[in-house]
Design a protein around this motif. Sequence first.
Motif, PDB file in Angstrom:
ATOM      1  N   LEU A  48       0.909  -1.129   0.060  1.00  0.00           N
ATOM      2  CA  LEU A  48      -0.080   0.093  -0.118  1.00  0.00           C
ATOM      3  C   LEU A  48       0.930   1.200  -0.155  1.00  0.00           C
ATOM      4  O   LEU A  48       0.427   2.310  -0.100  1.00  0.00           O
ATOM      5  CB  LEU A  48      -0.814   0.082   1.272  1.00  0.00           C
ATOM      6  N   THR A  49       2.134   1.239   0.098  1.00  0.00           N
ATOM      7  CA  THR A  49       3.060   2.375  -0.043  1.00  0.00           C
ATOM      8  C   THR A  49       4.016   2.294  -1.060  1.00  0.00           C
ATOM      9  O   THR A  49       4.779   3.344  -1.167  1.00  0.00           O
ATOM     10  CB  THR A  49       3.844   2.393   1.428  1.00  0.00           C
ATOM     11  N   PRO A  55      -0.422   7.242  -1.618  1.00  0.00           N
ATOM     12  CA  PRO A  55      -1.395   6.349  -0.831  1.00  0.00           C
ATOM     13  C   PRO A  55      -2.775   6.395  -1.142  1.00  0.00           C
ATOM     14  O   PRO A  55      -3.317   5.470  -1.078  1.00  0.00           O
ATOM     15  CB  PRO A  55      -1.132   6.976   0.759  1.00  0.00           C
ATOM     16  N   HIS A  58      -3.252   3.988  -4.094  1.00  0.00           N
ATOM     17  CA  HIS A  58      -3.082   2.600  -3.473  1.00  0.00           C
ATOM     18  C   HIS A  58      -4.447   2.412  -3.086  1.00  0.00           C
ATOM     19  O   HIS A  58      -4.896   1.096  -3.167  1.00  0.00           O
ATOM     20  CB  HIS A  58      -1.806   2.675  -2.459  1.00  0.00           C
ATOM     21  N   LEU A  59      -5.113   3.127  -1.919  1.00  0.00           N
ATOM     22  CA  LEU A  59      -6.206   2.617  -1.351  1.00  0.00           C
ATOM     23  C   LEU A  59      -7.465   2.494  -2.125  1.00  0.00           C
ATOM     24  O   LEU A  59      -8.272   1.768  -2.110  1.00  0.00           O
ATOM     25  CB  LEU A  59      -6.502   3.625  -0.454  1.00  0.00           C
ATOM     26  N   ALA A  66      -6.611  -3.053   1.322  1.00  0.00           N
ATOM     27  CA  ALA A  66      -7.041  -1.959   2.255  1.00  0.00           C
ATOM     28  C   ALA A  66      -7.956  -2.566   3.350  1.00  0.00           C
ATOM     29  O   ALA A  66      -7.699  -2.306   4.534  1.00  0.00           O
ATOM     30  CB  ALA A  66      -7.708  -0.669   1.746  1.00  0.00           C
ATOM     31  N   ASP A 156       4.805   8.342   3.092  1.00  0.00           N
ATOM     32  CA  ASP A 156       4.153   7.247   2.132  1.00  0.00           C
ATOM     33  C   ASP A 156       3.491   6.528   3.237  1.00  0.00           C
ATOM     34  O   ASP A 156       2.159   6.289   2.873  1.00  0.00           O
ATOM     35  CB  ASP A 156       5.062   6.328   1.402  1.00  0.00           C
ATOM     36  N   THR A 157       4.310   6.047   4.373  1.00  0.00           N
ATOM     37  CA  THR A 157       3.383   5.162   5.234  1.00  0.00           C
ATOM     38  C   THR A 157       2.365   6.052   6.013  1.00  0.00           C
ATOM     39  O   THR A 157       1.415   5.538   6.384  1.00  0.00           O
ATOM     40  CB  THR A 157       4.559   4.760   6.283  1.00  0.00           C
ATOM     41  N   ASP A 159       1.160   8.736   5.376  1.00  0.00           N
ATOM     42  CA  ASP A 159      -0.080   9.381   4.523  1.00  0.00           C
ATOM     43  C   ASP A 159      -1.201   8.180   4.289  1.00  0.00           C
ATOM     44  O   ASP A 159      -2.427   8.440   4.319  1.00  0.00           O
ATOM     45  CB  ASP A 159       0.364   9.969   3.396  1.00  0.00           C
ATOM     46  N   CYS A 160      -0.813   6.935   4.116  1.00  0.00           N
ATOM     47  CA  CYS A 160      -1.502   6.013   4.005  1.00  0.00           C
ATOM     48  C   CYS A 160      -2.415   5.773   5.215  1.00  0.00           C
ATOM     49  O   CYS A 160      -3.550   5.633   5.329  1.00  0.00           O
ATOM     50  CB  CYS A 160      -0.800   4.588   3.891  1.00  0.00           C
ATOM     51  N   THR A 163      -4.839   8.829   5.819  1.00  0.00           N
ATOM     52  CA  THR A 163      -5.931   8.672   4.659  1.00  0.00           C
ATOM     53  C   THR A 163      -6.954   7.803   5.292  1.00  0.00           C
ATOM     54  O   THR A 163      -8.253   8.073   5.308  1.00  0.00           O
ATOM     55  CB  THR A 163      -5.390   8.224   3.381  1.00  0.00           C
TER      56      THR A 163
END
Length: 261
Positions: A48-49, A55, A58-59, A66, A156-157, A159-160, A163
């Motif tokens: 996911l990253t 992010p 990805h989601l 997710a 990146d992590t 923000d995932c 979010t």
Amino acid sequence: MQFFKNPGDLALQEKAWNAVCPLVAKLKRFYEFSLRLENALRSLLEALTSPPYAPMQHLEREQALAKQFAEILHFTLSFDELKMTNPAIQNDFSYYRRTISRNRLNNQQLEAENEVNNEMANRMSLFYAEATPMLKTLSNATTKFVSENKTLPIEDTTDCLSTMACVCRVMLETPEYRCRFTNTDTMLFCMRVMVGVIILYDHVHPVGAFAKTSKIDMKGCIKVLKEQPSNSVEGLLNALRYTTRHLNDDSTSKQIRALLQ
């Protein structure tokens, strides 16, 4: 209770031992499952990253992954809530370890030791000594993921995670979305996932989830929790109070601290 009144009664000792062994076997299965969750979480974070997608992309692209991430967080918070309200878990395990130690001094080995030997018992003891053992496992796994992937920007992590927290908060506070929930279990699922990603974010972000610069609307998240019946969210509020890293930092506003008092 009879056992503690008559600890020398061999028949009661045997009865207590036979009662505690299946429980210890179950505790071992949950401990081993936590190790599998740790590996699964790191694989999901990687998926996911990873570049080149942001992010949010990805989601949107990997909704099934997710959802699995969310399921892990839901289980984790559920397990830890039950563990915190069952002190018998550690009492039973302590009795098991004392019995093993006593029998080793007497050069006796019980059949149950084949399943949970002394080394395994030590590892399990450290695991269950944590107030929220599953959450601790996931927090450590997330921190390790960030530290081992130095080429991956930490944003990146985080923000995932932020979010996912935002999506959950919006679903919970927006009547248009909330009215689609067919039962309270769906509400609880969203709340547990939201709290779970907040805690992970707070563990890996340099200034945490409670600072003004945080990408998580902590006031909104706490407010939406406090709007629910207290018996269903007290465990989640306690998780924010006691398992986060930065709540008591100077950068945390008095308003947020007051909300969690």
